[in-house]
Design a protein around this motif. Structure first.
Motif, PDB file in Angstrom:
ATOM      1  N   LEU A 313      44.180  50.356  65.533  1.00 29.54           N
ATOM      2  CA  LEU A 313      45.548  49.845  65.416  1.00 29.54           C
ATOM      3  C   LEU A 313      46.262  49.918  66.762  1.00 29.54           C
ATOM      4  O   LEU A 313      46.941  48.967  67.176  1.00 29.54           O
ATOM      5  CB  LEU A 313      46.302  50.658  64.361  1.00 29.54           C
ATOM      6  N   ARG A 314      46.109  51.031  67.445  1.00 28.63           N
ATOM      7  CA  ARG A 314      46.758  51.169  68.754  1.00 28.63           C
ATOM      8  C   ARG A 314      46.219  50.146  69.749  1.00 28.63           C
ATOM      9  O   ARG A 314      46.977  49.540  70.510  1.00 28.63           O
ATOM     10  CB  ARG A 314      46.553  52.592  69.298  1.00 28.63           C
ATOM     11  N   LYS A 315      44.912  49.958  69.745  1.00 28.10           N
ATOM     12  CA  LYS A 315      44.315  48.984  70.665  1.00 28.10           C
ATOM     13  C   LYS A 315      44.840  47.574  70.385  1.00 28.10           C
ATOM     14  O   LYS A 315      45.043  46.776  71.311  1.00 28.10           O
ATOM     15  CB  LYS A 315      42.777  49.018  70.548  1.00 28.10           C
ATOM     16  N   THR A 316      45.036  47.272  69.114  1.00 27.90           N
ATOM     17  CA  THR A 316      45.572  45.952  68.773  1.00 27.90           C
ATOM     18  C   THR A 316      47.016  45.826  69.249  1.00 27.90           C
ATOM     19  O   THR A 316      47.419  44.794  69.806  1.00 27.90           O
ATOM     20  CB  THR A 316      45.494  45.719  67.253  1.00 27.90           C
ATOM     21  N   MET A 317      47.783  46.866  69.044  1.00 30.39           N
ATOM     22  CA  MET A 317      49.199  46.822  69.443  1.00 30.39           C
ATOM     23  C   MET A 317      49.361  46.724  70.956  1.00 30.39           C
ATOM     24  O   MET A 317      50.312  46.103  71.448  1.00 30.39           O
ATOM     25  CB  MET A 317      49.933  48.068  68.919  1.00 30.39           C
ATOM     26  N   THR A 318      48.451  47.356  71.694  1.00 32.16           N
ATOM     27  CA  THR A 318      48.570  47.339  73.158  1.00 32.16           C
ATOM     28  C   THR A 318      47.823  46.178  73.795  1.00 32.16           C
ATOM     29  O   THR A 318      47.808  46.055  75.021  1.00 32.16           O
ATOM     30  CB  THR A 318      48.034  48.659  73.747  1.00 32.16           C
ATOM     31  N   GLY A 319      47.195  45.317  72.965  1.00 31.47           N
ATOM     32  CA  GLY A 319      46.524  44.139  73.494  1.00 31.47           C
ATOM     33  C   GLY A 319      45.100  44.364  73.949  1.00 31.47           C
ATOM     34  O   GLY A 319      44.460  43.456  74.511  1.00 31.47           O
ATOM     35  N   GLU A 320      44.557  45.577  73.714  1.00 31.89           N
ATOM     36  CA  GLU A 320      43.159  45.826  74.083  1.00 31.89           C
ATOM     37  C   GLU A 320      42.199  45.150  73.113  1.00 31.89           C
ATOM     38  O   GLU A 320      41.035  44.938  73.429  1.00 31.89           O
ATOM     39  CB  GLU A 320      42.891  47.332  74.120  1.00 31.89           C
ATOM     40  N   MET A 321      42.658  44.854  71.907  1.00 32.21           N
ATOM     41  CA  MET A 321      41.876  44.113  70.917  1.00 32.21           C
ATOM     42  C   MET A 321      42.686  42.911  70.451  1.00 32.21           C
ATOM     43  O   MET A 321      43.913  42.968  70.396  1.00 32.21           O
ATOM     44  CB  MET A 321      41.529  44.996  69.709  1.00 32.21           C
ATOM     45  N   ASP A 322      41.980  41.843  70.109  1.00 31.43           N
ATOM     46  CA  ASP A 322      42.665  40.619  69.701  1.00 31.43           C
ATOM     47  C   ASP A 322      43.252  40.729  68.297  1.00 31.43           C
ATOM     48  O   ASP A 322      44.301  40.139  68.014  1.00 31.43           O
ATOM     49  CB  ASP A 322      41.696  39.433  69.755  1.00 31.43           C
ATOM     50  N   GLU A 323      42.572  41.436  67.409  1.00 30.24           N
ATOM     51  CA  GLU A 323      43.061  41.548  66.036  1.00 30.24           C
ATOM     52  C   GLU A 323      42.613  42.860  65.427  1.00 30.24           C
ATOM     53  O   GLU A 323      41.612  43.440  65.849  1.00 30.24           O
ATOM     54  CB  GLU A 323      42.575  40.379  65.184  1.00 30.24           C
ATOM     55  N   TYR A 324      43.375  43.301  64.419  1.00 25.19           N
ATOM     56  CA  TYR A 324      43.071  44.549  63.734  1.00 25.19           C
ATOM     57  C   TYR A 324      42.100  44.284  62.589  1.00 25.19           C
ATOM     58  O   TYR A 324      42.235  43.305  61.856  1.00 25.19           O
ATOM     59  CB  TYR A 324      44.360  45.166  63.177  1.00 25.19           C
ATOM     60  N   HIS A 325      41.122  45.183  62.447  1.00 22.33           N
ATOM     61  CA  HIS A 325      40.157  45.078  61.348  1.00 22.33           C
ATOM     62  C   HIS A 325      40.323  46.291  60.446  1.00 22.33           C
ATOM     63  O   HIS A 325      40.097  47.428  60.877  1.00 22.33           O
ATOM     64  CB  HIS A 325      38.733  45.020  61.891  1.00 22.33           C
ATOM     65  N   ALA A 326      40.721  46.060  59.210  1.00 20.26           N
ATOM     66  CA  ALA A 326      40.872  47.156  58.249  1.00 20.26           C
ATOM     67  C   ALA A 326      39.500  47.735  57.913  1.00 20.26           C
ATOM     68  O   ALA A 326      38.464  47.070  58.073  1.00 20.26           O
ATOM     69  CB  ALA A 326      41.552  46.649  56.976  1.00 20.26           C
ATOM     70  N   LEU A 327      39.526  49.003  57.445  1.00 19.94           N
ATOM     71  CA  LEU A 327      38.290  49.627  56.984  1.00 19.94           C
ATOM     72  C   LEU A 327      38.025  49.146  55.561  1.00 19.94           C
ATOM     73  O   LEU A 327      38.740  49.522  54.629  1.00 19.94           O
ATOM     74  CB  LEU A 327      38.429  51.151  57.008  1.00 19.94           C
TER      75      LEU A 327
END
Length: 331
Positions: A313-327
């Motif tokens: 979630l943090r990586k998505t919010m900071t732009g390190e990941m393009d989208e969040y993947h739920a478990l």
């Protein structure tokens, strides 16, 4: 501590014995029987802990609070029967760069995150029912697709509500003889299953809260739950994907295996003292229990899997990941 009314794993302890104090002694964290004659009940290496949960009449010494702040240990306060009261959060968990990124999320960014969490929740609800032999849940599949395609938060909330109603209508079929579930009730829960569900949601919210704080996200700024004074909206958002597959699965395990029986409850549907200690012990065991991660394909405990989701979630919010993947679990 496990043998003396508390629990310990690599990072989290629970202290339930009334009349005790958490203090420091020669670099270790010690639980001391202040009101009784038992002396030291347990001790832990300070550097291994990140969360201490205390219930009811347990206090902290002033030097210990300073040590907790220095080592980044979060202290969570509950009533004796498990109602959350508040937390002490170490000062050092304040990396402004991450908070700025979180606060700068656009409405579309928040909606994308929320859609992933709710679609994940619905996916996991269907999986739990399937694991328990409940069939005919295609409507949940359709609602999951609707969640993925939601165009605004109100629509997503509506879909989540409909999915929850459909799911809870079938939850009774997962229970053994002697237990029934008619509908979800809270504040107060009207029966024993609802009481266990509410308690477990509180415990899970606390797990998520600890993870969010550990990784410097603001737990009070949510992406779907509305802002409300004192409400940890982001923790409630992220908790959604864990509710069916972790929380509800834990509750059905407790009652179906006879760990908790109707005799373990008081007249107001709370667990009696000894049963509550059993509950906490089993919950901690459950959170440490490992499973094969459905995406990473290695063994991980539930507690660590939750913290992994916080990192994603943090990586998505900071732009390190393009989208969040739920478990999510397909089976």
């Amino acid at each position: 501590m496990k043998a003396s009314e508390g629990m310990f794993d690599e990072s989290v302890i629970f202290v339930t014995k009334q009349g005790t104090q958490v203090r420091t002694d020669e670099g270790r964290i010690v639980v001391w029987d202040v009101d009784g004659d038992d002396g030291e009940l347990a001790s832990y290496p300070t550097e291994k802990l990140d969360t201490i949960n205390v219930f009811g009449g347990v206090n902290f010494s002033t030097p210990f609070v300073a040590r907790a702040n220095e080592h980044g240990i979060v202290l969570n306060y509950f009533t004796q029967n498990g109602k959350y009261r508040g937390s002490f959060v170490p000062e050092r968990n304040t990396i402004a760069e991450i908070r700025r990124a979180q606060y700068a999320l656009s409405d579309d960014d928040e909606l994308d995150l929320a859609k992933a969490m709710i679609a994940g929740k619905i996916r996991n609800a269907r999986t739990l029912l399937s694991r328990k032999g409940v069939h005919g849940t295609d409507v949940l599949k359709d609602l999951g697709v609707r969640a993925e395609n939601a165009t605004n938060k109100d629509g997503l909330r509506g879909t989540e509500g409909e999915a929850a109603e459909r799911y809870f209508n079938r939850l009774d079929e997962t229970l053994t003889d002697g237990w029934t579930f008619e509908k979800r009730t809270k504040r107060p829960p009207e029966d024993h299953i609802n009481s266990l569900l509410s308690l477990t949601y509180v415990m899970m919210k606390n797990e998520v809260l600890s993870g969010l704080r550990q990784y410097n996200l603001d737990p009070f700024l949510g992406v779907l739950h509305a802002d409300r004074h004192g409400r940890p909206s982001l923790a409630l958002d992220l908790q959604e994907e864990f509710r069916p597959i972790f929380c509800d699965a834990f509750v059905t395990r407790l009652v179906n295996r006879g760990v908790i029986t109707h005799d373990d409850f008081t007249a107001d549907n709370h667990l009696a003292d000894e049963a509550f200690k059993t509950y906490l012990s089993k919950f901690d065991d459950y959170m440490q229990e490992e499973f094969t991660h459905p995406h990473f394909e290695y063994s991980v405990s539930r507690r660590k899997a939750i913290r992994q989701q916080v990192i994603l979630l943090r990586k998505t919010m900071t732009g390190e990941m393009d989208e969040y993947h739920a478990l999510t679990f397909d089976r």
